[in-house]
Design a protein around this motif. Sequence first.
Motif, PDB file in Angstrom:
ATOM      1  N   PRO A  79       7.386  19.423  11.003  1.00 57.78           N
ATOM      2  CA  PRO A  79       7.193  18.322  10.060  1.00 57.78           C
ATOM      3  C   PRO A  79       7.235  16.978  10.795  1.00 57.78           C
ATOM      4  N   HIS A  80       6.705  15.931  10.171  1.00 62.07           N
ATOM      5  CA  HIS A  80       6.688  14.595  10.778  1.00 62.07           C
ATOM      6  C   HIS A  80       7.129  13.564   9.748  1.00 62.07           C
ATOM      7  N   GLY A  81       6.944  12.301  10.042  1.00 66.66           N
ATOM      8  CA  GLY A  81       7.427  11.201   9.202  1.00 66.66           C
ATOM      9  C   GLY A  81       6.573  10.934   7.987  1.00 66.66           C
ATOM     10  N   GLY A  82       6.745   9.737   7.446  1.00 63.36           N
ATOM     11  CA  GLY A  82       5.980   9.326   6.285  1.00 63.36           C
ATOM     12  C   GLY A  82       6.678   9.591   4.973  1.00 63.36           C
ATOM     13  N   ALA A  83       7.982   9.803   5.010  1.00 59.19           N
ATOM     14  CA  ALA A  83       8.778   9.968   3.792  1.00 59.19           C
ATOM     15  C   ALA A  83       8.286  11.126   2.915  1.00 59.19           C
ATOM     16  N   ALA A  84       8.056  12.263   3.527  1.00 58.23           N
ATOM     17  CA  ALA A  84       7.636  13.438   2.749  1.00 58.23           C
ATOM     18  C   ALA A  84       8.763  13.864   1.814  1.00 58.23           C
ATOM     19  N   TRP A 106       0.832  -1.198   0.000  1.00 59.44           N
ATOM     20  CA  TRP A 106       0.000   0.000   0.000  1.00 59.44           C
ATOM     21  C   TRP A 106       0.862   1.240   0.000  1.00 59.44           C
ATOM     22  N   PRO A 107       0.424   2.277  -0.690  1.00 61.51           N
ATOM     23  CA  PRO A 107       1.186   3.533  -0.647  1.00 61.51           C
ATOM     24  C   PRO A 107       1.097   4.149   0.760  1.00 61.51           C
ATOM     25  N   VAL A 108       2.189   4.742   1.191  1.00 62.33           N
ATOM     26  CA  VAL A 108       2.239   5.359   2.513  1.00 62.33           C
ATOM     27  C   VAL A 108       2.261   6.873   2.330  1.00 62.33           C
ATOM     28  N   LEU A 109       1.189   7.508   2.758  1.00 59.30           N
ATOM     29  CA  LEU A 109       1.117   8.959   2.677  1.00 59.30           C
ATOM     30  C   LEU A 109       1.942   9.573   3.805  1.00 59.30           C
ATOM     31  N   PRO A 110       2.475  10.761   3.582  1.00 64.88           N
ATOM     32  CA  PRO A 110       3.237  11.410   4.657  1.00 64.88           C
ATOM     33  C   PRO A 110       2.303  11.861   5.780  1.00 64.88           C
ATOM     34  N   GLU A 111       2.872  12.046   6.962  1.00 67.92           N
ATOM     35  CA  GLU A 111       2.097  12.559   8.091  1.00 67.92           C
ATOM     36  C   GLU A 111       1.926  14.068   7.943  1.00 67.92           C
ATOM     37  N   ALA A 112       0.806  14.559   8.401  1.00 64.49           N
ATOM     38  CA  ALA A 112       0.517  15.999   8.314  1.00 64.49           C
ATOM     39  C   ALA A 112       1.437  16.784   9.242  1.00 64.49           C
ATOM     40  N   PRO A 113       1.924  17.934   8.790  1.00 58.34           N
ATOM     41  CA  PRO A 113       2.664  18.822   9.692  1.00 58.34           C
ATOM     42  C   PRO A 113       1.727  19.298  10.808  1.00 58.34           C
ATOM     43  N   SER A 114       2.295  19.685  11.921  1.00 56.17           N
ATOM     44  CA  SER A 114       1.473  20.141  13.046  1.00 56.17           C
ATOM     45  C   SER A 114       2.023  21.442  13.620  1.00 56.17           C
ATOM     46  N   SER A 115       1.282  21.979  14.563  1.00 54.30           N
ATOM     47  CA  SER A 115       1.691  23.170  15.319  1.00 54.30           C
ATOM     48  C   SER A 115       1.990  24.368  14.420  1.00 54.30           C
ATOM     49  N   LEU A 116       1.170  24.571  13.394  1.00 50.17           N
ATOM     50  CA  LEU A 116       1.346  25.727  12.519  1.00 50.17           C
ATOM     51  C   LEU A 116       1.087  26.996  13.320  1.00 50.17           C
TER      52      LEU A 116
END
Length: 100
Positions: free
Chosen positions: A33-38, A8-18
């Motif tokens: 930024p977070h994981g998920g191979a952005a 399955w394709p792995v989407l990146p995690e959403a950035p937080s604390s904008l």
Amino acid sequence: VDASYFDWPVLPEAPSSLEVKIASDSAQLTWQPHGGAATAIAVERRVGEQGRWERVAKLPTGAKGYTDSRLSKGQRLSYRVRALNDAGESAYSNIVRISM
């Protein structure tokens, strides 16, 4: 069982604390930024309460900030960010709003 079923394709995690800070005639955005191979970060802006969201920047992976200097007095602006990779786009971060 087809082995590709588990690929399955792995989407990146959403950035937080904008967050946003106003400096003179510009908006300085920061986020985590977070994981998920952005592979990139997209910054979007909306002018007014009912305007359309526009992508104003596509930044390299790992970017943690952006300065928007194309602002005018009297504008009400909203910002959000999301991470991108070859599989697609993450959910959006929180939305921040400012009035110039």
